[in-house]
Motif scaffolding. Structure first.
Motif, PDB file in Angstrom:
ATOM      1  N   ASP A 284     -11.012   4.801 -36.147  1.00 58.03           N
ATOM      2  CA  ASP A 284     -12.146   4.672 -37.061  1.00 58.03           C
ATOM      3  C   ASP A 284     -13.388   5.422 -36.588  1.00 58.03           C
ATOM      4  O   ASP A 284     -14.203   5.860 -37.392  1.00 58.03           O
ATOM      5  CB  ASP A 284     -12.498   3.196 -37.276  1.00 58.03           C
ATOM      6  N   HIS A 285     -13.537   5.567 -35.267  1.00 59.48           N
ATOM      7  CA  HIS A 285     -14.710   6.246 -34.715  1.00 59.48           C
ATOM      8  C   HIS A 285     -14.397   7.670 -34.247  1.00 59.48           C
ATOM      9  O   HIS A 285     -15.250   8.337 -33.664  1.00 59.48           O
ATOM     10  CB  HIS A 285     -15.306   5.422 -33.566  1.00 59.48           C
ATOM     11  N   GLU A 286     -13.160   8.106 -34.489  1.00 62.92           N
ATOM     12  CA  GLU A 286     -12.715   9.469 -34.138  1.00 62.92           C
ATOM     13  C   GLU A 286     -13.108   9.837 -32.709  1.00 62.92           C
ATOM     14  O   GLU A 286     -13.771  10.832 -32.440  1.00 62.92           O
ATOM     15  CB  GLU A 286     -13.254  10.480 -35.144  1.00 62.92           C
ATOM     16  N   ILE A 287     -12.671   8.976 -31.787  1.00 66.68           N
ATOM     17  CA  ILE A 287     -13.026   9.133 -30.376  1.00 66.68           C
ATOM     18  C   ILE A 287     -11.908   9.876 -29.644  1.00 66.68           C
ATOM     19  O   ILE A 287     -10.740   9.516 -29.772  1.00 66.68           O
ATOM     20  CB  ILE A 287     -13.232   7.747 -29.730  1.00 66.68           C
ATOM     21  N   ASP A 288     -12.290  10.898 -28.866  1.00 65.05           N
ATOM     22  CA  ASP A 288     -11.283  11.532 -28.027  1.00 65.05           C
ATOM     23  C   ASP A 288     -11.203  10.755 -26.707  1.00 65.05           C
ATOM     24  O   ASP A 288     -12.100   9.995 -26.354  1.00 65.05           O
ATOM     25  CB  ASP A 288     -11.540  13.023 -27.810  1.00 65.05           C
ATOM     26  N   PHE A 289     -10.116  10.955 -25.994  1.00 68.89           N
ATOM     27  CA  PHE A 289      -9.829  10.129 -24.821  1.00 68.89           C
ATOM     28  C   PHE A 289     -10.932  10.189 -23.769  1.00 68.89           C
ATOM     29  O   PHE A 289     -11.241   9.190 -23.119  1.00 68.89           O
ATOM     30  CB  PHE A 289      -8.471  10.498 -24.213  1.00 68.89           C
ATOM     31  N   ASP A 290     -11.541  11.343 -23.565  1.00 73.79           N
ATOM     32  CA  ASP A 290     -12.592  11.467 -22.545  1.00 73.79           C
ATOM     33  C   ASP A 290     -13.764  10.524 -22.816  1.00 73.79           C
ATOM     34  O   ASP A 290     -14.388  10.023 -21.883  1.00 73.79           O
ATOM     35  CB  ASP A 290     -13.102  12.908 -22.460  1.00 73.79           C
ATOM     36  N   LYS A 291     -14.060  10.275 -24.060  1.00 74.42           N
ATOM     37  CA  LYS A 291     -15.195   9.405 -24.413  1.00 74.42           C
ATOM     38  C   LYS A 291     -14.891   7.926 -24.175  1.00 74.42           C
ATOM     39  O   LYS A 291     -15.799   7.114 -24.094  1.00 74.42           O
ATOM     40  CB  LYS A 291     -15.610   9.630 -25.859  1.00 74.42           C
ATOM     41  N   THR A 292     -13.610   7.577 -24.044  1.00 73.05           N
ATOM     42  CA  THR A 292     -13.249   6.162 -23.879  1.00 73.05           C
ATOM     43  C   THR A 292     -13.751   5.577 -22.565  1.00 73.05           C
ATOM     44  O   THR A 292     -13.872   4.367 -22.448  1.00 73.05           O
ATOM     45  CB  THR A 292     -11.722   5.945 -23.966  1.00 73.05           C
ATOM     46  N   GLU A 293     -14.055   6.424 -21.592  1.00 74.87           N
ATOM     47  CA  GLU A 293     -14.546   5.897 -20.317  1.00 74.87           C
ATOM     48  C   GLU A 293     -16.040   5.584 -20.348  1.00 74.87           C
ATOM     49  O   GLU A 293     -16.596   5.101 -19.364  1.00 74.87           O
ATOM     50  CB  GLU A 293     -14.207   6.832 -19.171  1.00 74.87           C
TER      51      GLU A 293
END
Length: 142
Positions: free
Chosen positions: A61-70
């Protein structure tokens, strides 16, 4: 029956803290192969349960790439549902009923602190033991 016989103690349960990041949650769930994980605050109180679906839908829903998850706390992730927790004095019949709706049942002490979980596997083993005892008594009476 005392539910302590079925309890997997906190020391043997993977859990995450409510201030953990999405990446930390994903990594811990991957390592332990959990589809849902208990969430505790830093005082050791049960806050809720985070599922793979909760994380997946948030990321989508927030179109987050994996790097931003941290950099994103799991406290920002809405949870679809929380596992109902029980007090240590709860009877096994109630725990069996709760377990039909969730993978595990978080168990709290008298002060509300998380002390472990009871899994469906624990409940199945309890029921099998109970059936075996009944069968053994019936055979002995025959």
């Amino acid at each position: 029956m005392n539910i302590l016989f079925c309890l997997t103690p906190k020391e043997k349960v993977a859990y995450i803290f409510s201030d953990s990041t999405i990446r930390q949650a994903l990594e811990k769930m991957q390592i332990y192969r959990y589809s849902a994980i208990p969430v505790l605050n830093r005082n050791g109180d049960y806050v809720g349960t985070l599922s793979e679906g909760d994380l997946l839908w948030y990321i989508k829903d927030h179109e987050i790439d994996f790097d931003k998850t941290e950099h994103i706390s799991i406290s920002e992730v809405p949870r679809n549902k929380n596992n109902v927790s029980v007090k240590i004095q709860t009877n096994m019949e109630d725990i069996i009923d709760i377990s039909t709706k969730q993978n595990f049942v978080p168990v709290l002490d008298d002060y509300g602190a998380f002390i472990g979980i009871i899994t469906r596997k624990d409940i199945f083993n309890y029921m099998i033991d109970k059936m075996n005892i009944k069968t053994q008594i019936t055979r002995e009476e025959s």
